[in-house]
Scaffold this active site. Structure first.
Site, PDB file in Angstrom:
ATOM      1  N   CYS A  45       0.824  -1.229   0.155  1.00 29.54           N
ATOM      2  CA  CYS A  45      -0.192  -0.007  -0.058  1.00 29.54           C
ATOM      3  C   CYS A  45       0.875   1.163   0.015  1.00 29.54           C
ATOM      4  O   CYS A  45       0.519   2.348  -0.619  1.00 29.54           O
ATOM      5  CB  CYS A  45      -0.883   0.078   1.206  1.00 29.54           C
ATOM      6  SG  CYS A  45      -0.412  -0.820   2.802  1.00 29.54           S
TER       7      CYS A  45
ATOM      8  N   ARG B  91       7.682 -11.281   4.702  1.00 30.10           N
ATOM      9  CA  ARG B  91       7.373 -10.918   6.267  1.00 30.10           C
ATOM     10  C   ARG B  91       8.191 -11.764   7.124  1.00 30.10           C
ATOM     11  O   ARG B  91       8.474 -12.957   6.552  1.00 30.10           O
ATOM     12  CB  ARG B  91       5.845 -11.019   6.392  1.00 30.10           C
ATOM     13  CG  ARG B  91       5.059 -10.096   5.749  1.00 30.10           C
ATOM     14  CD  ARG B  91       3.485 -10.207   5.987  1.00 30.10           C
ATOM     15  NE  ARG B  91       2.631  -9.095   5.225  1.00 30.10           N
ATOM     16  CZ  ARG B  91       1.574  -9.149   5.206  1.00 30.10           C
ATOM     17  NH1 ARG B  91       0.766 -10.141   5.792  1.00 30.10           N
ATOM     18  NH2 ARG B  91       0.784  -8.335   4.410  1.00 30.10           N
TER      19      ARG B  91
ATOM     20  N   GLN C 249       1.239 -11.236  -3.490  1.00 24.59           N
ATOM     21  CA  GLN C 249      -0.007 -10.970  -3.157  1.00 24.59           C
ATOM     22  C   GLN C 249      -0.725 -10.436  -4.634  1.00 24.59           C
ATOM     23  O   GLN C 249      -0.064  -9.860  -5.185  1.00 24.59           O
ATOM     24  CB  GLN C 249      -0.197  -9.798  -2.170  1.00 24.59           C
ATOM     25  CG  GLN C 249       0.054 -10.150  -0.774  1.00 24.59           C
ATOM     26  CD  GLN C 249      -0.600  -8.794   0.111  1.00 24.59           C
ATOM     27  OE1 GLN C 249      -1.488  -8.891   0.259  1.00 24.59           O
ATOM     28  NE2 GLN C 249       0.439  -8.081   0.705  1.00 24.59           N
TER      29      GLN C 249
ATOM     30  N   ASP D 204      -2.699  -8.111  -5.109  1.00 27.40           N
ATOM     31  CA  ASP D 204      -3.083  -6.719  -4.409  1.00 27.40           C
ATOM     32  C   ASP D 204      -3.818  -5.935  -5.192  1.00 27.40           C
ATOM     33  O   ASP D 204      -3.189  -5.772  -6.465  1.00 27.40           O
ATOM     34  CB  ASP D 204      -1.721  -6.223  -3.674  1.00 27.40           C
ATOM     35  CG  ASP D 204      -2.219  -5.430  -2.251  1.00 27.40           C
ATOM     36  OD1 ASP D 204      -3.363  -5.567  -2.041  1.00 27.40           O
ATOM     37  OD2 ASP D 204      -1.355  -4.817  -1.880  1.00 27.40           O
TER      38      ASP D 204
ATOM     39  N   HIS E  80      -5.143  -1.290  -4.898  1.00 23.03           N
ATOM     40  CA  HIS E  80      -5.767  -0.432  -4.245  1.00 23.03           C
ATOM     41  C   HIS E  80      -6.961   0.476  -4.851  1.00 23.03           C
ATOM     42  O   HIS E  80      -6.428   0.949  -6.110  1.00 23.03           O
ATOM     43  CB  HIS E  80      -4.698   0.349  -3.449  1.00 23.03           C
ATOM     44  CG  HIS E  80      -3.732  -0.538  -2.286  1.00 23.03           C
ATOM     45  ND1 HIS E  80      -2.596  -1.043  -2.818  1.00 23.03           N
ATOM     46  CD2 HIS E  80      -4.115  -0.487  -1.146  1.00 23.03           C
ATOM     47  CE1 HIS E  80      -2.287  -1.894  -1.911  1.00 23.03           C
ATOM     48  NE2 HIS E  80      -2.984  -1.404  -0.928  1.00 23.03           N
TER      49      HIS E  80
ATOM     50  N   LYS F  39     -12.048  -4.416   7.989  1.00 22.47           N
ATOM     51  CA  LYS F  39     -12.048  -5.114   6.829  1.00 22.47           C
ATOM     52  C   LYS F  39     -12.935  -6.139   6.810  1.00 22.47           C
ATOM     53  O   LYS F  39     -13.583  -6.956   7.562  1.00 22.47           O
ATOM     54  CB  LYS F  39     -10.752  -5.688   6.807  1.00 22.47           C
ATOM     55  CG  LYS F  39     -10.216  -6.593   7.771  1.00 22.47           C
ATOM     56  CD  LYS F  39      -8.957  -7.098   7.401  1.00 22.47           C
ATOM     57  CE  LYS F  39      -8.195  -7.911   8.557  1.00 22.47           C
ATOM     58  NZ  LYS F  39      -7.251  -8.902   8.378  1.00 22.47           N
TER      59      LYS F  39
ATOM     60  N   HIS G 200      -8.403  -1.452   0.068  1.00 18.97           N
ATOM     61  CA  HIS G 200      -7.281  -2.593   0.021  1.00 18.97           C
ATOM     62  C   HIS G 200      -8.069  -3.682  -0.255  1.00 18.97           C
ATOM     63  O   HIS G 200      -8.829  -4.379   0.648  1.00 18.97           O
ATOM     64  CB  HIS G 200      -6.560  -2.469   1.231  1.00 18.97           C
ATOM     65  CG  HIS G 200      -5.789  -1.457   1.731  1.00 18.97           C
ATOM     66  ND1 HIS G 200      -4.311  -1.159   1.844  1.00 18.97           N
ATOM     67  CD2 HIS G 200      -6.324  -0.201   2.289  1.00 18.97           C
ATOM     68  CE1 HIS G 200      -4.194   0.113   2.377  1.00 18.97           C
ATOM     69  NE2 HIS G 200      -5.441   0.696   2.669  1.00 18.97           N
TER      70      HIS G 200
END
Length: 594
Positions: free
Chosen positions: A287, A316, A334, A336, A338, A422, A468
């Site tokens: 993000c 991570r 991911q 991912d 946004h 979320k 997100h």
């Protein structure tokens, strides 16, 4: 089922607490067995868990083997047969500390020191064994009917890596042998479906400690599946107006200080790297990078919604005990995105994300899932961005949208991201506990932190709202899920090898090569097995190891007739014309048929 409480009174156990009490008692019986076999053992914590029980114990330099675990379990059975009464007692602090010191229970003494406000402590005793505990427990050891030690692992004292590493011994316990047998059958099914086992058999991915734990490497077959998943979801996203980007795998510490991740997420990040007076970290999420892409140029309300997507590499620092193949690693990718929008667009954008999630689940025949609205814990000021007004607004907005969309959901406190609430979609896999695949997070926080703006219809500058979202979650975890759901028997469009050509003998090798070439020209992933092996061996390898959707068994009869004998994974065989078979396979691939 009778149980005894710390004050000594005996009562019937509430039905919903029975397994917890059984497993709690099993932890004590296991500790007693360990103490008999290893008198110097020093015990830390030993709770019941949702799935069983464990005890953390300091065994000095002793390293347990599988045989040692079996001996501990055998000793547990002896203790249950002794039918020892389980009796509670309570001591004032000074006497309690003295008792634990006399019994050389150093971790218990330290734990009591942490409980500075407690004036007395409760204990439970069975035979020679005494454990500090609040209970309740079964009244006699013989009441513990069915249990099994399952594994050992390492665990830091107080879950702090600065402390001593202890040995964690895990087990399960049930009401009776029938329940234990059912559990063992389920475990056998889990072993057969384990994506790590299947991944190794099929040559999908590998790990090596020299590269690093939790850093999987995708082999050609596995990367083929990975790429197909990437193509699938990007195609879906492009049809909805997503703009795909590529951003670096690292960022400055200042980037994450701006976003707030440095304060709220640092313990899950790899350590900072110092270069030319600047500190960099491997990114744990994307993000902040996408915020900067939005900030790259001015925006008008006409630009919104702006949907930025990326198949992004993230890192991570997961503890070694939680690593599990490609389901949970220290590196993952991911799916991912946004979505930058106006407040008025929140409902339609959340609706579109939910539609994409459920459409994707339908495409993969995912039916066992539930939706969770994950909220903050208002009392936890450390984990969550401290802005009550923002949180109340965001939570109410997301709750209202989900309700209006008719999406059934439950609410869970303390599961939100640090910056906003979320929607989590949790799947129940074929074996094991549920976990989150897809998520949609509503964020009023980060756009303000990065001073993001757009010019509204009235000419004023306003701050956008960000969603997100991840549909497949990480491609790695989604692939692990599919492997375990299908036992590696991917649908044709996903299979690493879609067709395997198996000549019965060298006499049909030339014909097999010609058929292979036609399949290649048609865009089919095909492999020719020209090894000098018996046809039965080739079929078993293709069907049971490689899990190929279709095998073409080509003998003299097929070569003479110019057709193919088609064998599927169920073992059913059909004779088809070559073009007919190619049309069938290419149709399955094009339509992504299940």
């Amino acid at each position: 089922m009778k149980i005894i409480y710390k004050d000594g009174h005996v009562d019937e156990c509430p039905q919903d607490q029975e397994l917890h009490v059984i497993r709690h008692t099993a932890a004590h019986v296991m500790a007693q067995a360990i103490k008999r076999l290893y008198p110097e053992a020093d015990f830390a914590f030993g709770p019941a868990t949702e799935n069983g029980f464990y005890y953390d114990v300091d065994l000095g330099d002793t390293k347990l083997t599988d045989e040692d675990l079996a001996n501990i379990e055998k000793e547990m059975h002896k203790i249950t047969k002794e039918n020892l009464a389980i009796k509670p007692f309570i001591l004032p602090r000074a006497e309690a500390v003295k008792l634990m010191e006399e019994r050389h229970e150093n971790y218990k003494v330290e734990h009591m020191a942490d409980l500075a406000d407690e004036t007395e402590f409760s204990f439970f005793q069975q035979g020679e064994y005494v454990d500090m505990c609040i209970g309740p427990h079964l009244t006699y050891t013989k009441a513990l009917k069915a249990f099994k030690i399952t594994q050992q692992s390492g665990a830091y004292w107080k879950n702090d890596k600065e402390n001593r590493m202890l040995t964690r011994i895990n087990g399960v316990a049930f009401h009776n042998q029938e329940e234990l047998d059912a559990w063992e059958k389920e475990q056998q099914e889990a072993r057969e479906r384990d994506h790590r086992k299947i991944g190794k058999e099929m040559g999908l991915f590998m790990t090596d400690d020299l590269v690093g734990r939790g850093l999987p490497m995708f082999l050609p077959a596995g990367y083929t599946v990975w790429q197909e998943l990437e193509n699938y979801i990007k195609e879906k996203e492009r049809a909805r107006g997503y703009l795909h980007v590529m951003t670096p795998c690292i960022g400055t510490v200042n980037l994450y200080k701006t976003s707030g991740h440095w304060d709220h997420y640092r313990e899950n990040m790899f350590p900072a790297m110092e270069m030319e007076g600047e500190s960099y970290v491997l990114r744990p999420m994307n993000c902040p990078h996408h915020m900067m892409i939005y900030a790259n140029r001015p925006h008008s309300y006409r630009d919104l919604p702006m949907r930025i997507g990326e198949i992004a590499h993230d890192f991570r620092y997961e503890s070694s005990g939680t690593l599990k193949g490609i389901e949970r690693g220290r590196h993952f990718c991911q799916n991912d995105a946004h979505l930058f929008c106006t407040p008025e667009q929140i409902k339609s954008e959340v609706a579109d994300v939910c539609n994409l999630i459920f459409e994707t689940y339908k495409d993969f025949n995912i039916t066992d899932y539930r939706c969770v609205l994950s909220l903050r814990d208002p009392a936890d000021k450390k984990k969550y961005h401290d802005d009550d007004a923002m949180w109340n607004h965001a939570e109410n907005a997301l709750r209202e949208v989900l309700t209006e969309l008719g999406i059934h959901f439950t609410e869970e406190i303390g599961e939100a991201a640090f910056y906003g609430p979320k929607l989590d979609v949790n799947v129940k896999p074929a074996v094991g506990a549920e976990y989150t695949l897809s998520t949609c997070q509503l964020d009023f926080c980060l756009p303000a932190k990065f001073h993001l703006t757009y010019v509204d219809k009235d000419g004023t500058e306003k701050t956008p709202v960000v969603l997100h979202r991840a549909i497949l979650g990480s491609l790695d975890r989604f692939m692990a899920y599919l492997i375990e759901e299908t036992k590696g028997k991917f649908p044709t469009w996903l299979a690493p090898v879609q067709v395997k050509v198996l000549p019965v003998s060298e006499k049909t090798l030339e014909y097999s090569e010609a058929i292979t070439e036609k399949l290649v020209e048609a865009g089919v992933r095909v492999a020719l097995d020209d090894d000098n092996q018996k046809i039965g061996y080739k079929i078993r390898a293709a069907q049971q190891v490689d899990r190929v959707p279709y095998m073409l068994v080509l003998g003299a009869k097929e070569a003479e007739a110019g057709n193919v004998s088609v064998r599927d994974r169920k073992g059913e065989t059909t004779t088809m014309e070559v073009d007919e078979f190619i049309a069938k396979v290419t149709s399955e691939i094009k339509n992504r048929s299940l």
